[in-house]
Write a protein that holds these residues in place. Structure first.
Motif, short mmCIF file in Angstrom:
data_model
loop_
_atom_site.label_atom_id
_atom_site.label_comp_id
_atom_site.label_asym_id
_atom_site.label_seq_id
_atom_site.Cartn_x
_atom_site.Cartn_y
_atom_site.Cartn_z
N LEU A 157 111.70 41.89 31.95
CA LEU A 157 110.38 42.50 31.72
C LEU A 157 110.12 42.70 30.23
CD1 LEU A 157 110.28 45.15 34.59
CD2 LEU A 157 109.06 42.98 34.48
N ARG A 158 111.18 43.06 29.49
CA ARG A 158 111.02 43.22 28.04
C ARG A 158 110.62 41.91 27.39
NH1 ARG A 158 115.75 44.61 27.07
NH2 ARG A 158 115.53 46.85 27.39
N GLU A 159 111.23 40.84 27.81
CA GLU A 159 110.86 39.52 27.28
C GLU A 159 109.43 39.15 27.66
OE1 GLU A 159 113.73 36.84 28.76
OE2 GLU A 159 115.42 37.67 27.61
N ASN A 160 109.04 39.46 28.88
CA ASN A 160 107.66 39.15 29.30
C ASN A 160 106.64 39.95 28.50
OD1 ASN A 160 108.72 37.45 31.21
ND2 ASN A 160 108.58 38.94 32.88
N LEU A 161 106.91 41.26 28.21
CA LEU A 161 106.00 42.08 27.42
C LEU A 161 105.86 41.55 26.01
CD1 LEU A 161 104.26 44.59 27.06
CD2 LEU A 161 106.34 45.90 26.61
N GLN A 162 107.00 41.20 25.43
CA GLN A 162 106.95 40.67 24.07
C GLN A 162 106.18 39.36 24.01
OE1 GLN A 162 108.24 42.28 21.35
NE2 GLN A 162 107.19 40.70 20.13
N ALA A 163 106.37 38.52 24.99
CA ALA A 163 105.66 37.24 25.01
C ALA A 163 104.16 37.44 25.18
CB ALA A 163 106.22 36.36 26.13
N SER A 164 103.73 38.38 26.03
CA SER A 164 102.30 38.62 26.23
C SER A 164 101.65 39.22 24.99
CB SER A 164 102.10 39.54 27.44
OG SER A 164 102.74 40.78 27.22
N GLU A 165 102.35 40.11 24.27
CA GLU A 165 101.80 40.66 23.02
C GLU A 165 101.67 39.58 21.96
OE1 GLU A 165 104.54 43.75 22.11
OE2 GLU A 165 103.53 45.26 23.36
N ASP A 166 102.65 38.71 21.89
CA ASP A 166 102.58 37.61 20.91
C ASP A 166 101.41 36.68 21.21
OD1 ASP A 166 104.78 38.69 19.70
OD2 ASP A 166 106.22 37.29 20.63
N ARG A 167 101.17 36.40 22.47
CA ARG A 167 100.05 35.52 22.82
C ARG A 167 98.72 36.16 22.44
NH1 ARG A 167 103.24 34.52 27.42
NH2 ARG A 167 102.08 36.08 28.62
N LEU A 168 98.56 37.47 22.61
CA LEU A 168 97.32 38.16 22.26
C LEU A 168 97.08 38.11 20.75
CD1 LEU A 168 94.89 39.95 22.91
CD2 LEU A 168 96.41 41.94 22.82
N GLN A 169 98.11 38.40 19.98
CA GLN A 169 97.95 38.40 18.53
C GLN A 169 97.66 37.00 18.00
OE1 GLN A 169 97.87 41.26 16.76
NE2 GLN A 169 97.15 39.97 15.07
N GLU A 170 98.34 36.01 18.54
CA GLU A 170 98.08 34.63 18.10
C GLU A 170 96.64 34.22 18.38
OE1 GLU A 170 100.94 32.26 20.06
OE2 GLU A 170 102.66 32.99 18.88
N TYR A 171 96.10 34.61 19.46
CA TYR A 171 94.72 34.25 19.79
C TYR A 171 93.74 34.95 18.85
CZ TYR A 171 90.52 33.36 22.53
OH TYR A 171 89.25 32.97 22.92
N LEU A 172 93.96 36.22 18.57
CA LEU A 172 93.07 36.94 17.63
C LEU A 172 93.11 36.31 16.26
CD1 LEU A 172 93.84 40.66 18.65
CD2 LEU A 172 91.80 39.33 19.18
N ASP A 173 94.33 35.94 15.85
CA ASP A 173 94.44 35.30 14.53
C ASP A 173 93.76 33.94 14.51
OD1 ASP A 173 95.84 37.52 13.76
OD2 ASP A 173 97.82 36.59 14.00
N ALA A 174 93.93 33.18 15.55
CA ALA A 174 93.34 31.83 15.57
C ALA A 174 91.82 31.87 15.60
CB ALA A 174 93.87 31.06 16.78
N GLU A 175 91.22 32.82 16.24
CA GLU A 175 89.76 32.91 16.35
C GLU A 175 89.14 33.79 15.27
OE1 GLU A 175 88.02 31.13 18.29
OE2 GLU A 175 89.70 30.27 19.42
N GLY A 176 89.98 34.45 14.48
CA GLY A 176 89.45 35.29 13.41
C GLY A 176 88.71 36.49 13.95
N LEU A 177 89.15 37.05 15.03
CA LEU A 177 88.48 38.18 15.66
C LEU A 177 89.10 39.47 15.18
CD1 LEU A 177 88.29 36.79 19.30
CD2 LEU A 177 86.51 36.76 17.56
N VAL A 178 88.16 40.42 14.77
CA VAL A 178 88.62 41.73 14.35
C VAL A 178 88.03 42.80 15.26
CG1 VAL A 178 88.74 43.43 12.47
CG2 VAL A 178 88.89 40.99 11.96
#
Length: 732
Positions: free
Chosen positions: A226-247
């Motif tokens: 579960l710890r690995e799954n949480l870390q992976a989901s947080e990383d996916r969210l941050q990567e998407y915000l960075d890629a789209e330039g959303l603040v």
């Protein structure tokens, strides 16, 4: 004098002779049982003695009982585990616990704790061997050594024995469970019962501890995942915000929505303006080919203030011209000036009309261009908002995934900490209410019950045997049966002779040894004499179905009875089994019928006189008795004897054994058929009588011999004094 008993006399038949054959005669059943009462008593006594010996040799078994309270299963270790269905019946849970109490694991623990493998009742090595051990004999013959029992075999045997002796039950709808173990050792029985209850409770505790440890281990592994799954989901969210330039996705979405709303309102106004301009433009275009005067009448042109002013100027100039024309001619300067003003006003009006028309065209073009511009701006804002919404949905999805993984991770972390902290605090829902104590009295064998059951079964078996024997007893027991089955009259009923007089049965009438027997013989004599209508029956043949029915004793006693009235000769024609010489102690080698027929002796030498009866014994045993009896010499002998004697009684061989009786019956005036009561089967008698009748034998009647009068009286087959004594008072 008495007349013979005949089947056409209904008063001589039993009262129930015409009853339905399906009727159950309870009285007859009772008589059948009573007649064999001593056999039943003997059987019951024998079974009772055997049962008593067996009960005395049985090892007493003691049953020790403990009481355990089992409550319903409590809250599960993990709250997110599925809770038990409330509809599940408590009895189902208790049944499961009962099976666990009798499980192999619990029994094995008791065997180990109490070291029952050394106890004589559980030790495989101390068990008694069979009287004949085939395996040991084979091993001794082959020289093979006997392998000792392994520890696993000894343990398995002791466990199986303990399981077989364990009983668990629940009384009523309570949650109290009764646990018992039956053994010959009452102290060990109580100890084993308590240990079994304690082993069950400990097994429950161990199972719960194992469950907690297993759950903790599983949650540790699951928590890392579960710890690995949480870390992976947080990383996916941050990567998407960075890629789209959303603040601030919410602020951008709000501004774009306001701009889209304002642009929509302006586009609605521009569409209305364009529609109005297009209407004016269409009116002008439709009048353009008809001249400027028609254009001036178009409402869109006519409504223009300048057009109205110029139209007023033109109207004023035209009115002046018309006024001057009535006073002046066309060339009058005033007229020329007035016309010049009219033309100038008309030219100005035309010019102004053209300008207004051109203005209408420009306004239409501007309205169309404005509408298209606003539409393009609206579509652009709309696409921008849709793009932002799609990004928002994606962000929200990633955020939900992060929140879900975080919540699941936090839940597992909390439960793991709780399970780790409480893993050594497991409790069980079972407890011992009453411990087992050594029983004072054995529970088995129940000697009283065994004896009662044995006596009851023996009694039932004896009664059933008596009834079955009565049903299967296909023999003659009464004169009514003889007359009904053979259709022949009964000449007499000869009672059974006491055992002490049976050796002298042939001399009973001569010596008046038994009154009832003598009266029965007189009855036979009387019935025989009464059956003679006119011609005396000089030659009388007496036969039976099989040997041992008493035809010889009947012949001898009837001869003595006839000898009181006539000159009588008794001939022993049973050449195979002669009895006359033995019954009357003739000297060995006394010549008899065989010698007489063969011409080896004279008649006087063969005749032996006993009392008032002359007798001819059988003589030497011949090899061809049937040929001798069938020879003309024998027939001539009978004819010669008929001249000397009033009555000739011939003791014939049995009709079923040989054909001698059929041959002798051809020379007889009467044939009496002797039937032994309760002995000879009815079909055999019927067959013997039928054979004689087929040979045209003059069968006069039947003598029912060896009748147990007391038994017959108890069975209701004889109903009075004369029945017992063969009508003796009328024949003395």
């Amino acid at each position: 004098m008495n007349s013979p008993i005949r089947p056409d006399r209904p008063w001589q038949r039993p009262a129930g002779a015409a009853a339905d054959s399906d009727f159950i005669d309870l009285k007859k059943i009772w008589h059948a049982i009573w007649s064999r009462k001593w056999g039943i008593v003997l059987l019951v006594a024998a079974v009772t003695v055997i049962a008593a010996i067996l009960v005395a040799r049985m090892t007493p078994i003691y049953k020790s009982i403990a009481t355990v309270l089992i409550e319903h299963e409590g809250t599960p270790v993990l709250s997110f585990q599925p809770t038990p269905d409330a509809r599940t019946e408590l009895s189902e849970y208790l049944q499961t616990q009962l099976s666990l109490m009798q499980s192999r694991g619990v029994a094995a623990k008791v065997v180990r704790d109490l070291n029952l493998t050394e106890h004589p009742e559980f030790d495989l090595r101390q068990q008694s061997k069979p009287l004949v051990d085939i395996g040991a004999i084979v091993r001794s013959l082959t020289g093979e050594e006997t392998e000792p029992y392994t520890e696993a075999e000894i343990m398995d045997y002791a466990t199986r024995v303990l399981m077989d002796r364990t009983a668990v039950w629940v009384e009523g709808k309570s949650q109290l469970v009764y646990l018992s173990i039956s053994m010959a050792d009452r102290l060990t029985a109580a100890q084993a019962t308590n240990q079994l209850a304690q082993a069950y409770i400990e097994a429950q505790l161990e199972a719960k501890v194992d469950m907690s440890m297993t759950a903790a281990s599983w949650m540790n592994d699951r928590l890392a995942s579960l710890r690995e799954n949480l870390q992976a989901s947080e990383d996916r969210l941050q990567e998407y915000l960075d890629a789209e330039g959303l603040v601030d996705l919410e602020g951008v979405n709000t501004i774009s929505a306001n701009e889209l709303s304002l642009t929509g309102d302006r586009m609605i106004d521009a569409r209305r303006q364009r529609a109005e301009a297009e209407s004016q433009y269409r009116q002008v275009e439709s009048m353009r080919s008809q001249g400027w005067e028609r254009l001036a009448s178009v409402p869109a042109v006519l409504g223009h203030p300048l057009i109205q002013q110029f139209k007023a100027d033109q109207a004023h100039a035209r009115s002046r011209v018309e006024d001057l024309s009535r006073r002046y001619g066309d060339r009058h300067p005033a007229m020329v000036s007035a016309r010049s003003d009219l033309n100038a006003a008309t030219a100005s009006l035309r010019q102004q009309v053209e300008q207004v028309v051109a203005s209408i065209e420009r306004n239409y073009q501007l309205a169309v261009a404005n509408e298209n511009s606003l539409k393009a701006s609206f579509n652009e804002n709309k696409g921008r908002i849709q793009d932002i919404s799609r990004k928002e949905f994606k962000v929200r999805d990633l955020q939900r995934q992060v929140e879900s993984d975080r919540a699941l991770y936090d839940t597992f972390m909390t439960r793991l900490q709780e399970t780790t902290a409480t893993s050594d605090l497991s409790t069980t829902n079972a407890r011992i209410v009453d411990e087992a104590i050594p029983p004072a009295e054995p529970s088995a064998p129940n000697g009283t019950l065994i004896m009662a059951v044995a006596i009851f079964l023996a009694l039932v078996l004896g009664i059933a045997q008596a009834i079955i024997r009565e049903i299967l007893d296909n023999t003659f027991k009464s004169s009514e049966e003889v007359e009904a089955k053979l259709n022949l009259p009964v000449m007499g009923i000869v009672p059974q002779v006491p055992r002490k007089l049976r050796k002298e049965v042939s001399h009973l009438f001569e010596r008046s040894g038994d009154k009832r027997f003598c009266e029965a013989v007189r009855t036979i004599r009387t019935n025989l004499l009464l059956s003679e209508t006119g011609q005396p029956r000089q030659v009388l043949v007496i036969t039976s179905t099989a040997p041992g029915e008493g035809k010889s004793s009947v012949s001898a006693n009837l001869a003595f009875a006839m000898g009181q009235l006539h000159r009588v000769l008794l001939i022993d024609a049973d050449l195979r089994r002669a009895t006359l010489d033995k019954s009357f102690d003739f000297k060995p080698g006394t010549p008899g019928l065989v010698n007489l027929i063969g011409g080896n002796a004279k008649l006087e030498d063969c005749i032996q006189t006993v009392g008032n009866v002359d007798m001819i014994a059988a003589g030497a045993v011949p090899s061809n008795p049937l040929e001798l009896l069938s020879s003309p010499r024998f027939a001539k002998l009978i004819e010669a004897l008929k001249a000397r004697y009033d009555r000739i009684i011939i003791d014939s061989p049995p009709s079923q054994a040989v054909s001698d009786a059929a041959v002798l019956s051809k020379l007889a005036d009467a044939v009496i058929y002797v039937v032994k009561s309760d002995s000879t089967l009815i079909p055999h008698v019927q067959k013997g009588v039928s054979q004689l009748q087929n040979s045209s034998a003059p069968i006069t009647g039947v003598v029912l011999n060896h009748v147990d009068v007391e038994k017959a009286r108890k069975n209701g087959q004889f109903r009075g004094y004369y029945d017992h004594y063969g009508y003796s008072e009328q024949t003395v």
